[in-house]
Design an enzyme around this catalytic site. Structure first.
Site, short mmCIF file in Angstrom:
data_model
loop_
_atom_site.label_atom_id
_atom_site.label_comp_id
_atom_site.label_asym_id
_atom_site.label_seq_id
_atom_site.Cartn_x
_atom_site.Cartn_y
_atom_site.Cartn_z
N ILE A 125 0.82 -1.21 0.00
CA ILE A 125 0.00 0.00 0.00
C ILE A 125 0.86 1.26 0.00
O ILE A 125 0.52 2.27 -0.61
CB ILE A 125 -1.00 -0.03 1.18
CG1 ILE A 125 -2.07 1.03 0.99
CG2 ILE A 125 -0.29 0.14 2.52
CD1 ILE A 125 -3.33 0.79 1.80
N LYS A 126 2.02 1.20 0.67
CA LYS A 126 2.83 2.44 0.77
C LYS A 126 3.39 2.87 -0.59
O LYS A 126 3.68 4.04 -0.79
CB LYS A 126 3.94 2.29 1.80
CG LYS A 126 5.02 1.33 1.43
CD LYS A 126 6.08 1.26 2.49
CE LYS A 126 7.15 0.28 2.03
NZ LYS A 126 7.77 -0.48 3.06
N GLY A 127 3.54 1.93 -1.52
CA GLY A 127 3.87 2.30 -2.89
C GLY A 127 5.26 2.80 -3.15
O GLY A 127 6.21 2.46 -2.44
#
Ligand code: B12
Length: 251
Positions: A125-127
């Site tokens: 999710i942090k990408g």
């Protein structure tokens, strides 16, 4: 203007800088050897501007000098992006409308490769580079198997999850491990699935040549600097948009 020459101090002077390591202790002879190698590479004159011992038996060099070669930009061949860049919202909407279920992605580093930062940059999710990873997309189910996954294990999990796409990362390139592992992986998927049911196969890593997809048996190669948004957009184009276009053409 399509014919170019490298630029160092003044336009078109042909100056380049290269770095390499020779397996010999640092000495005047070692610096001479570096200049000789650079000369054989077509750098003339070649100036050794930096030499640093790397332990007792190796020396690292930086050489600066002129080449007479020209580049013709009209003859350069690269893989251009052939799909539109979408926002996460657009991806979610397209998947929802086109698939009517979540798009399933299974990712892993295969072989002995333990470099997970790249695949995590795309999936977590942090990408990466200010973009959220695929876990952020509500209509994408991400199964990240992590490091050192064996190919049979990857195939089995892809089948179990009903994967639409399999995303593999390969960072270590020693003895062409990235190429050999990718070919092994793509062959295993071709054996395990009927042609029309096989998930999309995607490989990525900093030293891949994007033009090698066909040779490696995968659908797409992503190289250094790839962002999650590019991957999500490609997946949407390949799995949702093109499938809908094929269905439309067949109807
Ligand atoms: C961090 C790191 C490690 C960490 C890894 C931690 C982890 N959990 O990942 C640790 C310390 C464990 C490690 C170990 C080793 N490492 Co290391 N490591 C690095 C380092 C410094 C950074 C790699 C990194 O994280 N980059 C950041 C990410 C975001 O970039 P990326 O991987 O390129 O990913 C991007 C793209 O390539 C792409 N991408 C990548 N994968 C995928 C997959 C898909 C599907 C898609 C779409 C895109 C995509 O998208 C990402 C975002 O843009 C590099 C050197 C460097 N500066 O690159 C060496 C490097 C990769 N390591 C190297 C080596 C040799 C090793 C060891 C063999 C060292 C040793 N002798 O033990 C071991 C091998 C361990 C193993 N079994 O794999 C060499 C590889 C050389 C080669 N030619 O193969 C490098 C290049 C260092 C060097 N110059 O020698 N390493």
């Amino acid at each position: 203007m399509t014919i170019l020459r490298p630029y160092g101090d003044t336009t078109g002077d042909g100056m380049v800088q290269v770095s390499f390591t020779l397996p010999m202790p640092h000495s005047k002879t070692a610096e001479g050897a570096a200049a000789q190698l650079a000369g054989k590479m077509g750098i003339d004159p070649a100036m050794v501007v930096h030499a640093k011992p790397m332990g007792p038996d190796f020396t690292f060099f930086v050489v600066y000098g002129r080449v007479n070669h020209l580049v013709d930009t009209s003859k350069v061949q690269v893989v251009e992006r052939d799909y539109p860049l979408l926002t996460p919202k657009e991806v979610n909407l397209a998947v929802k409308r086109g698939l009517r279920r979540k798009l399933v992605v299974v990712g892993a580093c295969i072989g002995s490769d333990a470099h997970t930062v790249g695949i995590d940059a795309i999936l977590n999710i942090k990408g990466f580079a200010g973009e959220k990873g695929l876990e952020y997309y509500g209509e994408v189910k991400v199964v990240n198997l992590g490091a050192q996954v064996a190919v049979p294990q990857l195939v089995a999990r892809a089948q179990e999850e009903g994967a639409d796409a399999v995303l593999v990362s390969q960072v270590v390139t020693q003895r062409d491990a990235h190429l050999l592992n990718t070919k092994e992986m793509s062959a295993a998927f071709r054996e395990a699935y009927p042609a029309d049911k096989r998930p999309l196969l995607i490989v990525g890593g900093p030293r891949f040549d994007e033009s090698m997809a066909a040779e490696l048996g995968v659908d797409r190669v992503f190289a250094r600097g790839t962002t999650p948004g590019e991957v999500a957009s490609y997946l949407t184009d390949a799995i949702v948009t093109r499938r809908a276009a094929r269905a439309g053409a067949g109807a």
